[in-house]
Design an enzyme around this catalytic site. Structure first.
Site, PDB file in Angstrom:
ATOM      1  N   SER A 233       5.131  11.193   4.212  1.00 14.85           N
ATOM      2  CA  SER A 233       5.907  12.193   4.968  1.00 14.85           C
ATOM      3  C   SER A 233       6.275  13.390   4.098  1.00 14.85           C
ATOM      4  O   SER A 233       6.042  14.550   4.481  1.00 14.85           O
ATOM      5  CB  SER A 233       7.157  11.559   5.589  1.00 14.85           C
ATOM      6  N   HIS A 263       4.228   3.218   6.968  1.00 17.93           N
ATOM      7  CA  HIS A 263       5.294   4.045   6.368  1.00 17.93           C
ATOM      8  C   HIS A 263       6.571   3.792   7.178  1.00 17.93           C
ATOM      9  O   HIS A 263       7.025   2.658   7.262  1.00 17.93           O
ATOM     10  CB  HIS A 263       4.805   5.500   6.380  1.00 17.93           C
ATOM     11  N   HIS A 309       4.983  -2.282  -1.747  1.00 16.29           N
ATOM     12  CA  HIS A 309       5.244  -0.846  -1.896  1.00 16.29           C
ATOM     13  C   HIS A 309       4.154  -0.218  -2.734  1.00 16.29           C
ATOM     14  O   HIS A 309       3.599  -0.873  -3.629  1.00 16.29           O
ATOM     15  CB  HIS A 309       6.614  -0.603  -2.554  1.00 16.29           C
ATOM     16  N   ARG A 318      17.365  -0.135  -2.408  1.00 12.09           N
ATOM     17  CA  ARG A 318      17.917   0.223  -1.090  1.00 12.09           C
ATOM     18  C   ARG A 318      18.009  -1.031  -0.215  1.00 12.09           C
ATOM     19  O   ARG A 318      18.929  -1.168   0.587  1.00 12.09           O
ATOM     20  CB  ARG A 318      17.054   1.312  -0.437  1.00 12.09           C
ATOM     21  N   ASP A 364      12.665  -1.219   4.301  1.00  9.55           N
ATOM     22  CA  ASP A 364      12.583  -1.547   5.724  1.00  9.55           C
ATOM     23  C   ASP A 364      12.850  -3.019   6.029  1.00  9.55           C
ATOM     24  O   ASP A 364      13.036  -3.382   7.180  1.00  9.55           O
ATOM     25  CB  ASP A 364      11.202  -1.161   6.257  1.00  9.55           C
TER      26      ASP A 364
HETATM   27  N1  HAX Z   1       1.503  -8.105   3.588  1.00  7.39           N
HETATM   28  C1  HAX Z   1       0.187  -8.356   3.537  1.00  7.39           C
HETATM   29  N2  HAX Z   1      -0.692  -7.686   2.764  1.00  7.39           N
HETATM   30  C2  HAX Z   1      -0.177  -6.749   1.961  1.00  7.39           C
HETATM   31  C3  HAX Z   1       1.199  -6.466   1.902  1.00  7.39           C
HETATM   32  C4  HAX Z   1       2.053  -7.182   2.785  1.00  7.39           C
HETATM   33  N3  HAX Z   1       3.357  -6.925   2.872  1.00  7.39           N
HETATM   34  N4  HAX Z   1       1.403  -5.484   0.992  1.00  7.39           N
HETATM   35  C5  HAX Z   1       0.184  -5.176   0.490  1.00  7.39           C
HETATM   36  N5  HAX Z   1      -0.770  -5.927   1.087  1.00  7.39           N
HETATM   37  C6  HAX Z   1      -2.219  -5.853   0.888  1.00  7.39           C
HETATM   38  C7  HAX Z   1      -2.715  -4.485   1.296  1.00  7.39           C
HETATM   39  O1  HAX Z   1      -2.912  -4.398   2.702  1.00  7.39           O
HETATM   40  C8  HAX Z   1      -3.999  -4.371   0.522  1.00  7.39           C
HETATM   41  O2  HAX Z   1      -4.976  -5.155   1.180  1.00  7.39           O
HETATM   42  P1  HAX Z   1      -6.524  -4.641   1.273  1.00  7.39           P
HETATM   43  O3  HAX Z   1      -6.948  -4.421  -0.140  1.00  7.39           O
HETATM   44  O4  HAX Z   1      -7.215  -5.769   1.956  1.00  7.39           O
HETATM   45  O5  HAX Z   1      -6.491  -3.371   2.068  1.00  7.39           O
HETATM   46  C9  HAX Z   1      -3.662  -5.092  -0.787  1.00  7.39           C
HETATM   47  O6  HAX Z   1      -2.529  -5.941  -0.485  1.00  7.39           O
HETATM   48  C10 HAX Z   1      -3.290  -4.167  -1.924  1.00  7.39           C
HETATM   49  O7  HAX Z   1      -2.214  -3.363  -1.521  1.00  7.39           O
HETATM   50  P2  HAX Z   1      -1.163  -2.779  -2.583  1.00  7.39           P
HETATM   51  O8  HAX Z   1      -1.943  -2.017  -3.608  1.00  7.39           O
HETATM   52  O9  HAX Z   1      -0.286  -3.874  -3.065  1.00  7.39           O
HETATM   53  O10 HAX Z   1      -0.285  -1.828  -1.689  1.00  7.39           O
HETATM   54  P3  HAX Z   1      -0.613  -0.355  -1.173  1.00  7.39           P
HETATM   55  O11 HAX Z   1      -0.086   0.599  -2.163  1.00  7.39           O
HETATM   56  O12 HAX Z   1      -2.038  -0.212  -0.774  1.00  7.39           O
HETATM   57  O13 HAX Z   1       0.227  -0.315   0.167  1.00  7.39           O
HETATM   58  C11 HAX Z   1       2.125  -0.689   1.554  1.00  7.39           C
HETATM   59  C12 HAX Z   1       1.617  -0.284   0.162  1.00  7.39           C
HETATM   60  C13 HAX Z   1       3.612  -0.441   1.662  1.00  7.39           C
HETATM   61  C14 HAX Z   1       1.403   0.164   2.615  1.00  7.39           C
HETATM   62  C15 HAX Z   1       1.786  -2.193   1.763  1.00  7.39           C
HETATM   63  O14 HAX Z   1       2.490  -2.958   0.812  1.00  7.39           O
HETATM   64  C16 HAX Z   1       2.109  -2.683   3.161  1.00  7.39           C
HETATM   65  O15 HAX Z   1       1.277  -2.516   4.069  1.00  7.39           O
HETATM   66  N6  HAX Z   1       3.326  -3.288   3.376  1.00  7.39           N
HETATM   67  C17 HAX Z   1       3.761  -3.709   4.674  1.00  7.39           C
HETATM   68  C18 HAX Z   1       4.189  -2.503   5.498  1.00  7.39           C
HETATM   69  C19 HAX Z   1       5.466  -1.904   4.977  1.00  7.39           C
HETATM   70  O16 HAX Z   1       6.428  -2.598   4.693  1.00  7.39           O
HETATM   71  N7  HAX Z   1       5.508  -0.571   4.871  1.00  7.39           N
HETATM   72  C20 HAX Z   1       6.735   0.161   4.475  1.00  7.39           C
HETATM   73  C21 HAX Z   1       6.690   0.662   3.049  1.00  7.39           C
HETATM   74  C22 HAX Z   1       7.930   1.425   2.685  1.00  7.39           C
HETATM   75  C23 HAX Z   1       7.893   2.747   3.361  1.00  7.39           C
HETATM   76  O17 HAX Z   1       7.106   3.626   3.107  1.00  7.39           O
HETATM   77  N8  HAX Z   1       8.756   2.923   4.299  1.00  7.39           N
HETATM   78  O18 HAX Z   1       8.706   4.063   4.996  1.00  7.39           O
END
Ligand code: HAX
Length: 430
Positions: A233, A263, A309, A318, A364
């Site tokens: 964002s 996000h 994250h 947080r 979150d």
């Molecule tokens: N559950 C399952 N799988 C997860 C995971 C979770 N909570 N967190 C990471 N992974 C997976 C990813 O999907 C990725 O899988 P692929 O390689 O198969 O695509 C792998 O682990 C590596 O990911 P990463 O390097 O650890 O994390 P990223 O930097 O790629 O992504 C995210 C960070 C926040 C998007 C990710 O941890 C996620 O999808 N979490 C769940 C959704 C979430 O809570 N989002 C909110 C984040 C905070 C925010 O921005 N709020 O606004």
């Protein structure tokens, strides 16, 4: 005592000179190397942006202008806005002047309500919020003065004017969306005696005899206000603003990114997961039940929302702040207890999946349960709340970028063929 405009008017020339000298001296020094994995991996960890409002290091979490967020949980969101912009906490009179200024700017014009009322009944609250912001673009002071030939040194002050106009109106607009979209009855007028966060809580119209909900709202608005500038964002908003698109365009671009499930929308997804857990097990599950449920979620190819994250490698401070709030104000709430239990069990399950870099809860994971407890049960609305808060950081970053005279953002992309050639592989794509 100084107004925000006076304070920034003093600070910006000093900061500009410091950065000009810094670049003069170190302009050719290397800050960060970029690997092929990072090029294909969402630029994770590449240090290629400047953000002075806040910083997020993997092992500390959010630090706003040098103050760790855990030391800001008793502050008002208006104080955080001042801090983000100037680097200091306002004195009492400066804070009051800012609050008075925001109140003066707060009335929302009727055309915004007409636009919102014309939207489909099933529109997502985030698309309603962004439509409201975009339809006010016609009022941009920056845009008007740019068209009249405004020179560069005035950009920040006009951007600040837009920022304060938007921030002042957001609580009423966001609360109005809540009442309209979820059939809560007529809009509730603002109470001029309340601070920005408590007034938002008041206009939402939920019963709050103990004022705990107002307290939670202030905390929520502080905790989500900024998270440096590389996230989707803030990054999107900064890029759009760098084209000198005004803040109405830039903020709305950023908030459209916040609406994504990876996000800001994660908070609605997260509560959904916690509620499904409660439904499936008829209350707080045992550790074994929860562990199995988490594994089933992962095996079905879904993420566990609220965990992981892109930057952090610790429990998000947080999240800790929300847990502290829950322990103090609603320790017996069943949904809050599930959140605490998930925190006990899920990181160990996630740690088994080596690809997941951060098994810990992010912001979150806890917020939705508390909102639900105080009667804000419509979780598609949660990202709107997040947006009202994040507008503080996005707007502050835009004012500073214009004040520092930063140029249009334009990194270089490469074709896969070029990358292969550059790395001496076999070129397969043009
Ligand atoms: N559950 C399952 N799988 C997860 C995971 C979770 N909570 N967190 C990471 N992974 C997976 C990813 O999907 C990725 O899988 P692929 O390689 O198969 O695509 C792998 O682990 C590596 O990911 P990463 O390097 O650890 O994390 P990223 O930097 O790629 O992504 C995210 C960070 C926040 C998007 C990710 O941890 C996620 O999808 N979490 C769940 C959704 C979430 O809570 N989002 C909110 C984040 C905070 C925010 O921005 N709020 O606004």
């Amino acid at each position: 005592m100084a107004t925000l405009q006076e304070k920034l008017g003093e600070l910006l020339p000093v900061w500009r000179n410091e950065v000009r000298d810094f670049i003069k001296e170190h302009g050719e020094d290397v800050v960060s190397k970029v690997t092929l994995s990072q090029v294909y991996g969402g630029m994770r960890g590449v240090r290629a942006l400047v953000c002075d409002t806040s910083n997020v290091e993997p092992d500390t979490g959010l630090v706003i202008r040098g103050i760790h967020v855990k030391n800001l949980t008793d502050r008002l969101p208006e104080e955080i806005l001042w801090l983000l912009l100037t680097g200091s906490i306002p004195d009492e009179r400066s804070l009051q002047a800012l609050q008075t200024d925001l109140r003066r700017r707060a009335p929302v014009p009727d055309y915004v309500w007409n636009v919102l009322a014309a939207m489909p009944k099933d529109a997502h609250p985030m698309s309603m919020l962004n439509t409201a912001i975009l339809c006010m673009e016609r009022e941009s002071v920056f845009h008007q003065h740019y068209d009249e030939g405004m020179t560069k040194e005035h950009y920040w002050a006009e951007t600040l004017d837009d920022a304060l106009n938007i921030i002042a109106r957001l609580p009423a607009i966001a609360a109005g969306i809540y009442r309209l979209r979820f059939n809560k009855g007529p809009r509730i007028p603002s109470d001029p005696h309340l601070d920005w966060g408590a007034d938002y809580a008041h206009m939402l119209g939920l019963p709050d005899p103990t004022e705990d909900f107002a307290r939670l709202m202030r905390l929520y608005l502080v905790l989500h206000s900024d998270h440096e500038s590389g996230n989707v964002s803030a990054g999107a908003a900064a890029t759009v603003n760098s084209a000198l698109s005004d803040l109405y365009y830039a903020l709305s671009a950023g908030l459209n990114g916040l609406a994504g499930p990876l996000h800001g929308l994660a908070n609605q997804e997260c509560l959904k997961w916690v509620l499904d857990t409660r439904k499936k097990f008829g209350g707080v599950p045992t550790d074994e039940q929860l562990e199995k449920y988490a594994r089933d979620t992962l095996q079905s190819g879904r993420v566990i929302p609220g965990y992981g994250h892109a930057v952090l490698r610790i429990t998000d401070p947080r999240f800790d702040a929300f847990v502290d709030f829950g322990k103090k104000y609603c320790p017996d709430d069943e949904i809050f207890q599930i959140v605490v239990k998930v925190f006990d069990v899920v990181p160990n399950v996630l740690k088994e999946m080596k690809k997941i870099k951060d098994p810990w809860p992010n912001v979150d994971a806890g917020s939705g349960a508390l909102l639900y407890k105080y009667g804000l049960t419509e979780f598609p609305y949660y990202t709107v709340l997040f947006s009202v808060s994040r507008a503080l950081g996005i707007c502050a970053q835009a004012v500073i970028a214009r004040g520092m005279g930063y140029p249009i953002v334009r990194p270089k992309s490469s074709t896969t063929g070029w990358l292969r050639k550059a790395l001496q592989g076999t070129p397969v794509l043009a």
